[in-house]
Design an enzyme around this catalytic site. Sequence first.
Site, mmCIF file in Angstrom:
data_model
loop_
_atom_site.group_PDB
_atom_site.id
_atom_site.type_symbol
_atom_site.label_atom_id
_atom_site.label_comp_id
_atom_site.label_asym_id
_atom_site.label_seq_id
_atom_site.Cartn_x
_atom_site.Cartn_y
_atom_site.Cartn_z
ATOM 1 N N HIS A 64 0.816 -1.176 0.246
ATOM 2 C CA HIS A 64 -0.180 -0.186 -0.079
ATOM 3 C C HIS A 64 1.183 1.439 -0.162
ATOM 4 O O HIS A 64 0.384 1.899 -1.155
ATOM 5 C CB HIS A 64 -0.993 -0.055 1.287
ATOM 6 C CG HIS A 64 -2.226 -1.551 1.017
ATOM 7 N ND1 HIS A 64 -1.970 -1.818 2.148
ATOM 8 C CD2 HIS A 64 -2.899 -1.286 0.783
ATOM 9 C CE1 HIS A 64 -3.282 -2.708 1.949
ATOM 10 N NE2 HIS A 64 -3.487 -2.926 1.076
ATOM 11 N N LYS B 194 -15.776 -8.110 5.123
ATOM 12 C CA LYS B 194 -14.595 -8.412 5.995
ATOM 13 C C LYS B 194 -14.668 -7.568 7.228
ATOM 14 O O LYS B 194 -15.321 -7.188 7.677
ATOM 15 C CB LYS B 194 -13.396 -7.544 5.602
ATOM 16 C CG LYS B 194 -12.575 -8.182 3.987
ATOM 17 C CD LYS B 194 -11.275 -7.606 3.581
ATOM 18 C CE LYS B 194 -11.805 -8.142 2.519
ATOM 19 N NZ LYS B 194 -10.129 -7.139 1.104
ATOM 20 N N ARG C 171 -1.894 -6.320 -8.828
ATOM 21 C CA ARG C 171 -1.316 -6.747 -8.310
ATOM 22 C C ARG C 171 -0.954 -7.571 -9.105
ATOM 23 O O ARG C 171 0.256 -8.247 -10.022
ATOM 24 C CB ARG C 171 -1.469 -7.359 -7.403
ATOM 25 C CG ARG C 171 -0.824 -5.872 -5.976
ATOM 26 C CD ARG C 171 -1.590 -7.122 -4.752
ATOM 27 N NE ARG C 171 -2.850 -7.509 -5.380
ATOM 28 C CZ ARG C 171 -3.790 -8.124 -3.681
ATOM 29 N NH1 ARG C 171 -2.999 -8.113 -2.871
ATOM 30 N NH2 ARG C 171 -5.062 -8.063 -4.496
ATOM 31 N N SER D 136 -2.873 -7.967 3.009
ATOM 32 C CA SER D 136 -3.027 -7.941 4.210
ATOM 33 C C SER D 136 -3.081 -9.027 4.625
ATOM 34 O O SER D 136 -3.128 -9.295 6.466
ATOM 35 C CB SER D 136 -4.600 -6.437 4.799
ATOM 36 O OG SER D 136 -4.164 -4.976 4.149
HETATM 37 N N1 COA Z 1 -0.593 -4.098 -1.975
HETATM 38 C C1 COA Z 1 -0.468 -4.666 -0.993
HETATM 39 N N2 COA Z 1 -1.689 -5.618 -0.985
HETATM 40 C C2 COA Z 1 -2.973 -4.759 -1.673
HETATM 41 C C3 COA Z 1 -2.759 -3.985 -2.711
HETATM 42 C C4 COA Z 1 -1.439 -3.494 -2.701
HETATM 43 N N3 COA Z 1 -1.195 -3.027 -3.830
HETATM 44 N N4 COA Z 1 -3.789 -3.817 -3.082
HETATM 45 C C5 COA Z 1 -4.446 -4.047 -2.770
HETATM 46 N N5 COA Z 1 -4.263 -5.152 -1.342
HETATM 47 C C6 COA Z 1 -4.769 -5.771 -0.793
HETATM 48 C C7 COA Z 1 -5.643 -5.575 0.353
HETATM 49 O O1 COA Z 1 -4.659 -5.513 1.490
HETATM 50 C C8 COA Z 1 -6.910 -6.469 0.778
HETATM 51 O O2 COA Z 1 -5.910 -7.899 1.433
HETATM 52 P P1 COA Z 1 -6.692 -8.430 1.805
HETATM 53 O O3 COA Z 1 -8.020 -9.021 1.424
HETATM 54 O O4 COA Z 1 -6.308 -9.420 2.457
HETATM 55 O O5 COA Z 1 -7.372 -7.629 3.217
HETATM 56 C C9 COA Z 1 -6.836 -7.240 -1.219
HETATM 57 O O6 COA Z 1 -5.662 -6.784 -1.484
HETATM 58 C C10 COA Z 1 -8.240 -6.750 -1.201
HETATM 59 O O7 COA Z 1 -8.284 -4.603 -1.632
HETATM 60 P P2 COA Z 1 -8.885 -3.703 -1.412
HETATM 61 O O8 COA Z 1 -10.002 -4.781 -3.582
HETATM 62 O O9 COA Z 1 -8.640 -2.857 -1.686
HETATM 63 O O10 COA Z 1 -10.059 -4.395 -1.100
HETATM 64 P P3 COA Z 1 -10.356 -3.681 0.985
HETATM 65 O O11 COA Z 1 -11.063 -4.250 1.820
HETATM 66 O O12 COA Z 1 -9.164 -3.224 1.727
HETATM 67 O O13 COA Z 1 -11.203 -2.378 0.320
HETATM 68 C C11 COA Z 1 -12.373 -0.652 -0.295
HETATM 69 C C12 COA Z 1 -11.593 -2.264 -0.333
HETATM 70 C C13 COA Z 1 -13.470 -0.167 0.765
HETATM 71 C C14 COA Z 1 -11.911 0.310 -1.117
HETATM 72 C C15 COA Z 1 -13.699 -1.496 -1.313
HETATM 73 O O14 COA Z 1 -14.364 -2.325 -0.294
HETATM 74 C C16 COA Z 1 -15.111 0.201 -1.146
HETATM 75 O O15 COA Z 1 -15.129 1.005 -1.908
HETATM 76 N N6 COA Z 1 -15.946 -0.189 -0.308
HETATM 77 C C17 COA Z 1 -16.929 1.005 0.581
HETATM 78 C C18 COA Z 1 -18.053 0.615 -0.739
HETATM 79 C C19 COA Z 1 -18.176 1.017 -2.145
HETATM 80 O O16 COA Z 1 -18.012 2.264 -2.623
HETATM 81 N N7 COA Z 1 -18.012 -0.250 -2.930
HETATM 82 C C20 COA Z 1 -18.596 0.282 -4.173
HETATM 83 C C21 COA Z 1 -19.406 -0.014 -5.197
HETATM 84 S S1 COA Z 1 -20.492 -0.940 -4.999
#
Ligand code: COA
Length: 155
Positions: A17, A41, A90, A128
């Site tokens: 991140h 989650k 990724r 994560s």
């Molecule tokens: N390096 C390392 N890890 C990374 C990464 C990077 N560059 N990019 C993503 N990841 C990991 C994250 O840590 C996460 O790991 P985990 O699943 O083991 O916890 C995984 O990849 C998924 O990442 P992400 O898709 O960013 O999920 P998130 O849970 O961290 O965040 C939100 C997602 C909160 C941004 C998304 O759910 C959201 O926008 N929520 C609000 C509701 C909404 O508007 N929804 C969309 C329209 S309906």
Amino acid sequence: MSIAIYAGSFDPITNGHVDIVMRANQVFEHIVVLVMQHSQKTGWLSLEQRVALVQETFSDHPSITVETASGLLAQYAQKRGIQTLIRGLRAVSDFDYEAQMALANRDICPGLDTVFFMTSKEYAYLSSSVVREMVQHQASVAHLVPAPVQGMIEL
Ligand code: COA
């Protein structure tokens, strides 16, 4: 000033991140790191702990601020008057989900664009949950997480 939001659950924030945020900050003058609760989650750290760790991670960078929000990301961006979202890619496997999210966010808020940064190769496998699992089994994650997260793990 150019400004973009990088949202995630950051449970916990990893060096993957941090890599995306720092590189995005070369392109955008200000980055808002937005800590959110993912609807599917359950969470390892509390929202407050995650926010505190992200804040500490970027405390030396005035052009990176940390906020938190619930609800829809696109609505939050609209409320803040921000028109760009940052996401990291990724692998090809990230693409379908990311394309769906980018289109859904644009549907909610026309004019909202998503800019993708390719993750640096050393973090391509990182997530994560990989960090959480390594911590639970006492494997060292010092090379995978920023110092504040490592400090919390050592407590
Ligand atoms: N390096 C390392 N890890 C990374 C990464 C990077 N560059 N990019 C993503 N990841 C990991 C994250 O840590 C996460 O790991 P985990 O699943 O083991 O916890 C995984 O990849 C998924 O990442 P992400 O898709 O960013 O999920 P998130 O849970 O961290 O965040 C939100 C997602 C909160 C941004 C998304 O759910 C959201 O926008 N929520 C609000 C509701 C909404 O508007 N929804 C969309 C329209 S309906």
